[in-house]
Design a protein around this motif. Structure first.
Motif, short mmCIF file in Angstrom:
data_model
loop_
_atom_site.label_atom_id
_atom_site.label_comp_id
_atom_site.label_asym_id
_atom_site.label_seq_id
_atom_site.Cartn_x
_atom_site.Cartn_y
_atom_site.Cartn_z
N HIS A 63 24.51 11.75 103.26
CA HIS A 63 26.09 11.93 103.68
C HIS A 63 26.62 10.43 102.99
CE1 HIS A 63 24.48 15.05 105.96
NE2 HIS A 63 25.70 15.38 106.67
N MET A 64 26.07 9.97 101.98
CA MET A 64 26.61 8.78 101.53
C MET A 64 27.35 9.03 100.03
SD MET A 64 23.39 6.04 102.34
CE MET A 64 24.16 4.76 101.37
N ILE A 65 28.39 8.36 99.83
CA ILE A 65 28.91 8.27 98.56
C ILE A 65 28.89 6.75 98.18
CG2 ILE A 65 31.14 8.49 97.05
CD1 ILE A 65 29.87 11.14 97.87
N HIS A 66 27.91 6.48 97.25
CA HIS A 66 27.56 4.98 97.01
C HIS A 66 27.29 4.63 95.68
CE1 HIS A 66 23.08 5.41 96.55
NE2 HIS A 66 23.48 6.67 97.14
N GLY A 67 27.39 3.43 95.39
CA GLY A 67 27.25 2.71 94.05
C GLY A 67 25.98 2.50 93.76
N GLY A 68 24.97 2.76 94.68
CA GLY A 68 23.56 2.57 94.40
C GLY A 68 23.25 1.15 94.21
N ILE A 69 23.34 0.38 95.15
CA ILE A 69 22.82 -1.05 94.95
C ILE A 69 21.70 -1.39 94.54
CG2 ILE A 69 22.46 -1.39 97.36
CD1 ILE A 69 23.21 -4.59 96.99
N ARG A 70 20.64 -0.40 95.14
CA ARG A 70 19.23 -0.56 94.72
C ARG A 70 18.97 -0.13 93.41
NH1 ARG A 70 15.57 3.79 95.34
NH2 ARG A 70 16.55 5.86 96.24
N TYR A 71 19.80 0.69 92.60
CA TYR A 71 19.58 0.90 91.33
C TYR A 71 19.55 -0.15 90.19
CZ TYR A 71 20.58 5.42 93.26
OH TYR A 71 20.85 6.65 94.03
N LEU A 72 20.26 -1.47 90.78
CA LEU A 72 20.46 -2.52 90.12
C LEU A 72 18.93 -2.86 89.64
CD1 LEU A 72 23.25 -4.41 91.75
CD2 LEU A 72 23.30 -3.39 89.67
N GLU A 73 17.91 -2.82 90.67
CA GLU A 73 16.68 -3.17 90.40
C GLU A 73 16.02 -2.43 89.28
OE1 GLU A 73 14.26 -5.16 93.65
OE2 GLU A 73 13.41 -3.32 93.69
N ASN A 74 16.29 -1.20 89.26
CA ASN A 74 15.92 -0.38 88.11
C ASN A 74 16.58 -0.56 86.73
OD1 ASN A 74 14.61 0.75 90.26
ND2 ASN A 74 15.17 3.05 89.92
N GLY A 75 17.32 -1.43 86.71
CA GLY A 75 18.18 -1.57 85.55
C GLY A 75 19.21 -0.63 85.00
N GLU A 76 19.57 0.02 86.07
CA GLU A 76 20.44 1.49 85.63
C GLU A 76 21.85 0.94 86.18
OE1 GLU A 76 18.51 5.26 86.56
OE2 GLU A 76 17.95 4.26 88.40
N PHE A 77 22.15 -0.16 85.17
CA PHE A 77 23.70 -0.70 85.32
C PHE A 77 24.87 0.46 84.83
CE2 PHE A 77 20.74 -4.25 84.30
CZ PHE A 77 21.17 -5.02 85.52
N ARG A 78 24.57 1.13 83.95
CA ARG A 78 25.35 2.22 83.55
C ARG A 78 25.77 3.10 84.72
NH1 ARG A 78 27.04 7.05 82.88
NH2 ARG A 78 25.22 7.92 84.22
N LEU A 79 24.71 3.56 85.44
CA LEU A 79 24.56 4.40 86.50
C LEU A 79 25.46 3.93 87.69
CD1 LEU A 79 23.93 7.21 88.00
CD2 LEU A 79 21.85 6.21 88.66
N VAL A 80 25.06 2.61 88.16
CA VAL A 80 25.63 1.86 89.06
C VAL A 80 27.27 1.85 88.71
CG1 VAL A 80 25.89 -0.15 90.07
CG2 VAL A 80 23.86 0.39 89.52
N LYS A 81 27.85 1.21 87.33
CA LYS A 81 29.03 1.17 87.29
C LYS A 81 29.93 2.65 87.21
CE LYS A 81 32.99 -0.30 85.41
NZ LYS A 81 33.78 -0.96 86.29
N GLU A 82 29.11 3.64 86.82
CA GLU A 82 29.78 5.02 87.04
C GLU A 82 29.94 5.31 88.59
OE1 GLU A 82 29.20 8.87 84.43
OE2 GLU A 82 27.74 9.04 85.93
N SER A 83 28.74 5.02 89.15
CA SER A 83 28.86 5.52 90.71
C SER A 83 29.90 4.78 91.57
CB SER A 83 27.44 5.07 91.10
OG SER A 83 26.26 5.98 90.58
N VAL A 84 29.98 3.64 91.14
CA VAL A 84 31.13 2.92 92.01
C VAL A 84 32.36 3.21 91.67
CG1 VAL A 84 32.06 0.46 92.12
CG2 VAL A 84 29.56 0.61 92.24
N THR A 85 32.45 3.42 90.29
CA THR A 85 33.80 4.18 89.76
C THR A 85 34.23 5.28 90.55
OG1 THR A 85 33.66 3.01 87.65
CG2 THR A 85 35.13 4.63 87.85
N GLU A 86 33.20 6.42 90.58
CA GLU A 86 33.40 7.67 91.31
C GLU A 86 33.49 7.67 92.79
OE1 GLU A 86 33.79 10.66 89.72
OE2 GLU A 86 33.91 9.20 87.77
N ARG A 87 32.95 6.53 93.28
CA ARG A 87 33.00 6.38 94.77
C ARG A 87 34.25 6.00 95.04
NH1 ARG A 87 31.24 0.74 96.57
NH2 ARG A 87 32.96 0.24 95.69
N ASN A 88 34.89 5.09 94.35
CA ASN A 88 36.33 4.61 94.55
C ASN A 88 37.34 5.79 94.22
OD1 ASN A 88 35.30 2.13 94.93
ND2 ASN A 88 35.66 1.37 92.97
N GLY A 89 37.01 6.43 93.35
CA GLY A 89 37.70 7.86 92.96
C GLY A 89 37.85 8.62 93.96
#
Length: 579
Positions: A63-89
């Motif tokens: 039940h979360m719409i989240h940017g995925g802070i822990r994905y940073l540790e995986n190096g998934e910066f593209r996904l974090v950027k897209e996730s944060v953008t979509e969360r805000n959207g």
């Protein structure tokens, strides 16, 4: 092909015109999002789902719409950027269901994890569990904030020491050193948001068709052979493009179509829902998001007057139904005691459990927590489908469903030689269109639509359905006789349930309890309520007395088997989790 006299109208219409430009297989959030996007482009598109819409992986979310802070540790910066953008959207286009979520991380050390984090980043191996300390979390949140610069959709993070943290949240473990607080977003009713996505697609016109309880079982005559699971009727759908959006079952769908693949490697995640007023109060409206002592990121989340605790990340066997285990329940109870040591949590307080399989890619020996949450689209062909293009979706998550659907629709349009005509970026979803986002706007909406049902009821319906509450209010106003609250669940009414059954593709009684309402999730189901809603559903769908009894018995059994909730005997006025 023959059709039974009991065939649903929408299935019969599909069987009579079994041709489309695009066939989407899978009615989870990503399949529904792709269906909506293509329908808005005017594409002749059909979607089939073997069970109910949004009943698989999409129904087992945190039940979360989240940017995925822990994905940073995986190096998934593209996904974090897209996730944060979509969360805000989503906060803007689905404000009726997606809300800002204040999230607090309790931190018990300062520098722990600094040496282990680079190794995890480089190898994606879990290694020996090592708690992330304040320095590492502060660094991660600073980077996370940098992805969120879009005019202030959510505030930036804050850090507090022990004294200030315990002043704000006095029940927290006094052994903590700091707390970090940041904002993501929650989706209070993911199933209802998915149903809005579906409705948007269907509203685009008769070129968009979708059916539940119809499964793809093979390839025949150059098309996809499907079976109506309610009647056994089989027919073939031909399409220029087949989109396999089956989630964790993508490989099984491809195998049924005659093409073996090994794309998926989903992991199981479980949750429990607690009726624990003391824990609910201790959370103070915040989600607690933290690292347990085994290195697993877990959460304690106040929701709908209950507290949800999750989640696990275990290897999944797709041949078996995902159901919570005793060990997982023990794990959740223990992790709550780590954060709130003075608040007792017992099995008797569990009112609901749910489990699902994440649609993750095949990952060999990569630790489950480090498997990529990103997605990819794999084009191909299947021998039995001739020249039909097959696009298999691998991965995907709730937060990015709109962007993922856009990408998948774009590849589909390219295969069709068609152009995009409608942008979904910024386009409101369902009851989010015109949703009042200020107190005055809400008062104005309620004044306009509350004359027939009263202010209190109009307010409840607005927050339950967004601006689509207007249709529910119309149904209540047009109800034959005076509408009445359900005796066993008075926040719902007879006319409201009747409207949901008749207008939201309900086939089984479980569809109402598990996905059209929050009654099961909050532990509100009782035997009298099963009988009460069973009667309304039977009347709306024309069930015989025997069929109604079968549906009620089947739902009660499913509630016990899949969600470990055993309805008590006697007057049946309460429900409790199986212990």
């Amino acid at each position: 092909m023959t059709t039974s006299s009991n065939t649903r109208t929408e299935v019969q219409r599909l069987a009579e015109r079994p041709r489309a430009q695009v066939l989407v297989v899978g009615g989870g959030i990503n399949g529904l999002g792709t269906f909506r996007d293509l329908a808005l482009q005017g594409v002749d598109v059909v979607l089939v789902e073997r069970n109910d819409f949004v009943s698989g992986a999409s129904a087992a979310s945190s039940h979360m719409i989240h940017g995925g802070i822990r994905y940073l540790e995986n190096g998934e910066f593209r996904l974090v950027k897209e996730s944060v953008t979509e969360r805000n959207g989503l906060l803007k286009i689905a404000p009726h269901y997606v809300k800002p979520l204040e999230t607090t991380i309790p931190i018990f050390s300062t520098f722990s994890g600094i040496l282990a984090a680079p190794l995890r980043f480089l190898t994606h191996k879990q290694g020996k569990p090592k708690e992330r300390g304040a320095f590492l979390i502060k660094t991660g949140l600073t980077i996370y904030d940098s992805f969120s610069r879009d005019g202030g959709s959510v505030p930036r993070h804050s850090f507090h020491g022990r004294k200030k943290s315990l002043e704000a949240l006095p029940a927290l473990n006094p052994g903590l050193k700091y707390t970090a607080t940041y904002f993501d977003a929650s989706v209070h009713d993911p199933e209802r948001l998915a149903l809005d996505v579906l409705a948007d697609g269907l509203a685009a016109g008769p070129h968009a068709r979708a059916v539940n309880y119809v499964e793809a079982i093979g390839a025949r005559y150059g098309g996809v052979l499907v079976r109506d699971r309610e009647t056994g009727t089989e027919f073939t759908i031909t399409a220029d493009v087949v989109v396999n959006a089956s989630g964790p079952w993508t490989d099984l769908t491809n195998e049924a179509l005659g093409q073996g693949t090994r794309y998926m490697g989903g992991t199981k995640g479980s949750h429990i829902v607690l009726d624990n007023p003391e824990l609910l109060e201790a959370c103070a409206g915040r989600e607690m998001f933290f690292e347990n002592n085994d290195g697993r990121i877990v959460l304690i989340y106040p929701l709908k007057g209950r507290v949800m605790v999750g989640t696990t990340d275990l290897e999944a066997d797709m041949s078996e139904r995902a159901v919570i285990t005793e060990d997982e329940i023990d794990y959740f109870i223990e992790l709550v005691s780590h954060v709130f040591p003075t608040i007792p949590v017992t099995r008797e307080q569990i009112v609901y459990t749910f489990s699902g399989v994440r649609p993750l890619p095949h990952h060999d020996d990569t630790a489950p927590g480090f498997v990529s949450r990103d997605y990819r689209i794999v084009p191909g062909t299947v021998a039995g489908l001739g020249d039909t293009t097959v696009l298999s979706l691998v991965g995907g998550k709730w937060t990015t469903f709109r962007a993922l659907s856009e990408h998948l629709a774009n590849e589909t349009l390219q295969a069709l030689g068609a152009e995009r005509t409608v942008q979904t970026l910024g386009l409101p979803i369902g009851g989010g269109a015109g949703f009042p986002t200020t107190p005055q706007a809400e008062r104005d909406w309620i004044a306009r639509y509350g004359a027939d049902v009263g202010v209190e009821r109009a307010t409840t319906l607005l927050h339950r359905y967004g601006t689509k509450a207007a249709f529910v209010i119309d149904a209540i106003a047009g109800w034959d006789g005076e509408d009445a609250p359900l005796a066993a669940a008075p926040t719902y009414s007879h006319a409201e349930i009747d409207h949901l059954v008749r207008n939201e593709h309900v086939v089984h009684l479980s569809d109402i309890f598990l996905r059209r309402t929050s009654l099961a999730f909050t532990g509100a189901v009782s035997l009298p309520l099963v009988h009460e809603i069973g009667a309304i559903t039977a009347n709306a769908l024309g069930w015989s007395p025997n069929r109604r009894t079968e549906e009620e018995d089947s739902f009660v059994a499913d509630l016990a088997d899949a969600h470990r909730v055993q309805l008590k005997s006697g007057d049946g006025s309460e429900a409790a989790a199986v212990r």
